[in-house]
Design a protein around this motif. Sequence first.
Motif, PDB file in Angstrom:
ATOM      1  N   LYS A 484      31.719 -28.198  -1.388  1.00 19.26           N
ATOM      2  CA  LYS A 484      31.717 -27.437  -0.138  1.00 19.26           C
ATOM      3  C   LYS A 484      32.709 -26.281  -0.227  1.00 19.26           C
ATOM      4  CE  LYS A 484      31.670 -28.371   4.843  1.00 19.26           C
ATOM      5  NZ  LYS A 484      30.243 -28.118   5.019  1.00 19.26           N
ATOM      6  N   ILE A 485      32.230 -25.064   0.062  1.00 16.18           N
ATOM      7  CA  ILE A 485      33.124 -23.900   0.015  1.00 16.18           C
ATOM      8  C   ILE A 485      33.213 -23.173   1.355  1.00 16.18           C
ATOM      9  CG2 ILE A 485      32.762 -23.531  -2.450  1.00 16.18           C
ATOM     10  CD1 ILE A 485      30.869 -21.262  -1.767  1.00 16.18           C
ATOM     11  N   TYR A 486      32.354 -23.552   2.325  1.00 14.18           N
ATOM     12  CA  TYR A 486      32.380 -22.904   3.637  1.00 14.18           C
ATOM     13  C   TYR A 486      32.811 -23.894   4.707  1.00 14.18           C
ATOM     14  CZ  TYR A 486      29.519 -19.504   1.127  1.00 14.18           C
ATOM     15  OH  TYR A 486      29.050 -18.595   0.206  1.00 14.18           O
ATOM     16  N   ASP A 487      33.498 -23.371   5.723  1.00  6.36           N
ATOM     17  CA  ASP A 487      33.874 -24.217   6.855  1.00  6.36           C
ATOM     18  C   ASP A 487      32.638 -24.614   7.648  1.00  6.36           C
ATOM     19  OD1 ASP A 487      36.434 -23.685   6.045  1.00  6.36           O
ATOM     20  OD2 ASP A 487      36.866 -22.235   7.624  1.00  6.36           O
ATOM     21  N   SER A 488      31.773 -23.637   7.894  1.00 11.77           N
ATOM     22  CA  SER A 488      30.571 -23.907   8.677  1.00 11.77           C
ATOM     23  C   SER A 488      29.531 -22.823   8.449  1.00 11.77           C
ATOM     24  CB  SER A 488      30.898 -23.981  10.173  1.00 11.77           C
ATOM     25  OG  SER A 488      31.359 -22.716  10.641  1.00 11.77           O
ATOM     26  N   VAL A 489      28.262 -23.192   8.630  1.00 12.65           N
ATOM     27  CA  VAL A 489      27.148 -22.251   8.615  1.00 12.65           C
ATOM     28  C   VAL A 489      26.312 -22.569   9.849  1.00 12.65           C
ATOM     29  CG1 VAL A 489      25.156 -21.349   7.379  1.00 12.65           C
ATOM     30  CG2 VAL A 489      27.127 -22.192   6.089  1.00 12.65           C
ATOM     31  N   LYS A 490      26.221 -21.619  10.773  1.00  6.83           N
ATOM     32  CA  LYS A 490      25.519 -21.859  12.031  1.00  6.83           C
ATOM     33  C   LYS A 490      24.556 -20.723  12.334  1.00  6.83           C
ATOM     34  CE  LYS A 490      29.282 -24.588  14.049  1.00  6.83           C
ATOM     35  NZ  LYS A 490      30.220 -24.735  15.203  1.00  6.83           N
ATOM     36  N   THR A 491      23.652 -20.965  13.291  1.00  8.57           N
ATOM     37  CA  THR A 491      22.696 -19.957  13.721  1.00  8.57           C
ATOM     38  C   THR A 491      22.930 -19.609  15.182  1.00  8.57           C
ATOM     39  OG1 THR A 491      21.016 -20.753  12.172  1.00  8.57           O
ATOM     40  CG2 THR A 491      20.245 -19.402  13.999  1.00  8.57           C
ATOM     41  N   VAL A 492      22.972 -18.332  15.444  1.00  9.72           N
ATOM     42  CA  VAL A 492      23.090 -17.831  16.818  1.00  9.72           C
ATOM     43  C   VAL A 492      21.810 -17.085  17.143  1.00  9.72           C
ATOM     44  CG1 VAL A 492      24.348 -16.324  18.398  1.00  9.72           C
ATOM     45  CG2 VAL A 492      25.597 -17.641  16.656  1.00  9.72           C
ATOM     46  N   TYR A 493      21.100 -17.528  18.193  1.00  9.81           N
ATOM     47  CA  TYR A 493      19.817 -16.930  18.553  1.00  9.81           C
ATOM     48  C   TYR A 493      19.964 -15.878  19.645  1.00  9.81           C
ATOM     49  CZ  TYR A 493      16.831 -20.170  15.942  1.00  9.81           C
ATOM     50  OH  TYR A 493      16.184 -20.856  14.941  1.00  9.81           O
ATOM     51  N   GLY A 494      19.146 -14.852  19.552  1.00  9.07           N
ATOM     52  CA  GLY A 494      18.972 -13.910  20.636  1.00  9.07           C
ATOM     53  C   GLY A 494      17.784 -14.359  21.482  1.00  9.07           C
ATOM     54  N   PRO A 495      17.582 -13.790  22.659  1.00  2.00           N
ATOM     55  CA  PRO A 495      16.467 -14.202  23.511  1.00  2.00           C
ATOM     56  C   PRO A 495      15.124 -13.748  22.950  1.00  2.00           C
ATOM     57  CG  PRO A 495      17.554 -12.279  24.427  1.00  2.00           C
ATOM     58  CD  PRO A 495      18.388 -12.700  23.260  1.00  2.00           C
ATOM     59  N   ARG A 496      14.070 -14.471  23.314  1.00  2.00           N
ATOM     60  CA  ARG A 496      12.733 -14.054  22.935  1.00  2.00           C
ATOM     61  C   ARG A 496      12.352 -12.815  23.750  1.00  2.00           C
ATOM     62  NH1 ARG A 496       9.232 -19.739  22.492  1.00  2.00           N
ATOM     63  NH2 ARG A 496      10.615 -20.738  20.950  1.00  2.00           N
ATOM     64  N   ARG A 497      11.597 -11.917  23.137  1.00  2.00           N
ATOM     65  CA  ARG A 497      11.184 -10.698  23.827  1.00  2.00           C
ATOM     66  C   ARG A 497       9.775 -10.310  23.384  1.00  2.00           C
ATOM     67  NH1 ARG A 497      14.728  -9.263  19.715  1.00  2.00           N
ATOM     68  NH2 ARG A 497      14.033  -7.588  18.303  1.00  2.00           N
ATOM     69  N   ASN A 498       9.218  -9.367  24.103  1.00  2.03           N
ATOM     70  CA  ASN A 498       7.862  -8.873  23.798  1.00  2.03           C
ATOM     71  C   ASN A 498       6.856 -10.024  23.707  1.00  2.03           C
ATOM     72  OD1 ASN A 498       9.015  -6.290  23.560  1.00  2.03           O
ATOM     73  ND2 ASN A 498       9.397  -6.587  21.369  1.00  2.03           N
ATOM     74  N   THR A 499       6.898 -10.917  24.687  1.00  2.00           N
ATOM     75  CA  THR A 499       5.988 -12.059  24.691  1.00  2.00           C
ATOM     76  C   THR A 499       4.557 -11.613  24.971  1.00  2.00           C
ATOM     77  OG1 THR A 499       7.783 -13.493  25.464  1.00  2.00           O
ATOM     78  CG2 THR A 499       5.531 -14.322  25.714  1.00  2.00           C
ATOM     79  N   THR A 500       3.611 -12.162  24.212  1.00  2.58           N
ATOM     80  CA  THR A 500       2.189 -11.839  24.396  1.00  2.58           C
ATOM     81  C   THR A 500       1.396 -13.128  24.522  1.00  2.58           C
ATOM     82  OG1 THR A 500       1.928 -11.713  21.989  1.00  2.58           O
ATOM     83  CG2 THR A 500       2.271  -9.638  23.172  1.00  2.58           C
ATOM     84  N   SER A 501       0.374 -13.114  25.369  1.00  5.00           N
ATOM     85  CA  SER A 501      -0.431 -14.310  25.626  1.00  5.00           C
ATOM     86  C   SER A 501      -1.499 -14.476  24.548  1.00  5.00           C
ATOM     87  CB  SER A 501      -1.097 -14.213  26.999  1.00  5.00           C
ATOM     88  OG  SER A 501      -0.104 -14.114  28.009  1.00  5.00           O
TER      89      SER A 501
END
Length: 559
Positions: A484-501
């Motif tokens: 292990k060489i990293y303290d942490s690996v995480k994902t930060v999401y932005g909001p969904r946009r341009n939604t289409t049906s």
Amino acid sequence: MTEDSTPLNRKRIIVVGTVAAVLIAAAGVTAWVYGGDVPRGTRVLGLDLGGKSRSEAERALAEGFGAKVSAPAKIDLDGEPVTLQPAEIGLSLDVTRTVSKAMKGHPTIVGERSVDPVMQLDRAKLETALRDQLDPEKVTLKKPALTYAGLKPELTYPAPGEGLDPAQAATAVSTAWPLGETAKVPLVQVAATTDAAQLDALAKDLAEPAVAAPVTINVAGKSFTLTPAAIAKGLIFRSDDAGLLTPTIDAKKLHTAAAKEFAKVEKAPTEAAIKLVKGKPKISAGTPGDLVDLTALAPALLAVLRDPAPRELDATLSKQDSDVTAASLTKLGVKEKVSTFTTNFTGGASSPRSQNIMTVARAVDGAVVQPGATFSLNGHTGERDYAAGYQDAPVIVGGKLEPGVGGGASQFTTTLFNAAYYAGLQDVEHKPHSFYFSRYPAVIESTIFYPTLDLKFKNTTPYGIFVDTSYTSSSVTVTMWSTKIYDSVKTVYGPRRNTTSPPTVHREPGPKCITSSGLPGFTQDAWRVIRKDGKEIERKKFTWRYDPEPRFICGEEPE
């Protein structure tokens, strides 16, 4: 007589005195001119070494050359600027030999004599370095070649052309570098070292008789046969950059071509391996094998290939370890879990899709990715077809779900991609699905299709990566083990946009039509955030646009 003798004696005294003075002066000049080991008036690279002892001259030359020792060699290679470090081509000033050269010769009372320095240069390294920089399209020298088409020798005759003259290049660099000047190295008209007549002789004297009959190899009371076809694979004629053609036995190619024959007398070694024992990686040692000593066999075989049949050789077996040893695996530092990722699926263990997921998981289980290496899923598994045990299951083809061999492999691909992603490895190649599937994390997922779509990641850490895969009847997991060489690996999401049906699409009923309820399309961003030693060291953005998955209906739209 007595009265006349006095003046005569005075003259003699004066003359004798004058001669003595001249001789004393001449002796002084001679002593001055020849003083020291290096004659007066001697200069090397602009440095005056005259009148100095050998040790003084060597010290003065070394100190005077000083900073030039590490100065790069500047070269004009047929109009292209090239810079080489002295160490990489073995370029240096030979101080001792230069001073020895300066000590020879005659001194000068008036004027100077210049002595060229004695240089050291590895010509082979210089030639290699220059050829690496040289535009291959500029080299028009046609080198000779001798290959086999089946058992028939095929000859490519040489022809003169523009090429590099290594001796001329070495002289130019050795002369220019100590003066701080640019060496001019043009391409010149050169001819191949092996000419047409010599090529014909090689074919007649070696290439043809080599494959005219088999060779029997006796070893440890057993024997096996090298067929003419195997010999043709192993006998290689290599041409160097100067067009010198040299016959040699490529032991690896020979062994591959006659693998079944070698197996009659050999016992293959087993590789060392990393295995999980009670949840911890352990290294199991390999065992050495008894293999034919190819290092000794190759030159002996080459020596008898000119002989007529019957041809026979004695060989020996030697204990040889596999290339993968316990020591080499220990150096990789595989000791702890660095990431793990699980995805779930439906259908049970017996469904074709589930079986495909399990098949590809087994193929990847135990893979080791060396430091600096790039892992390719397509390259590792090869084509995922019926012959490899894969079955038909739903795949996306042209924006539509259809049965296809290997369907479900993308679920494993997404699981593997996330394990590599959360291990902090470098993303080299991946492509998310065109439709969003809720069983996968949005954006951070990947599909695959042999051979056009692949998943590749690079191990950018100084440690090896051991890939462990496991599955149940409803899930598949990929775990990566390393240091292990990293303290942490995480994902930060932005909001969904341009939604289409999703649209509704009616398809012709049949085995290729698979119904679906449809899903909306959208665009979303995700950032991989890596922290090390309490600091954020990476924030990489991933963005993907999902198409709306149509609501597929098998049947014509009602009127």
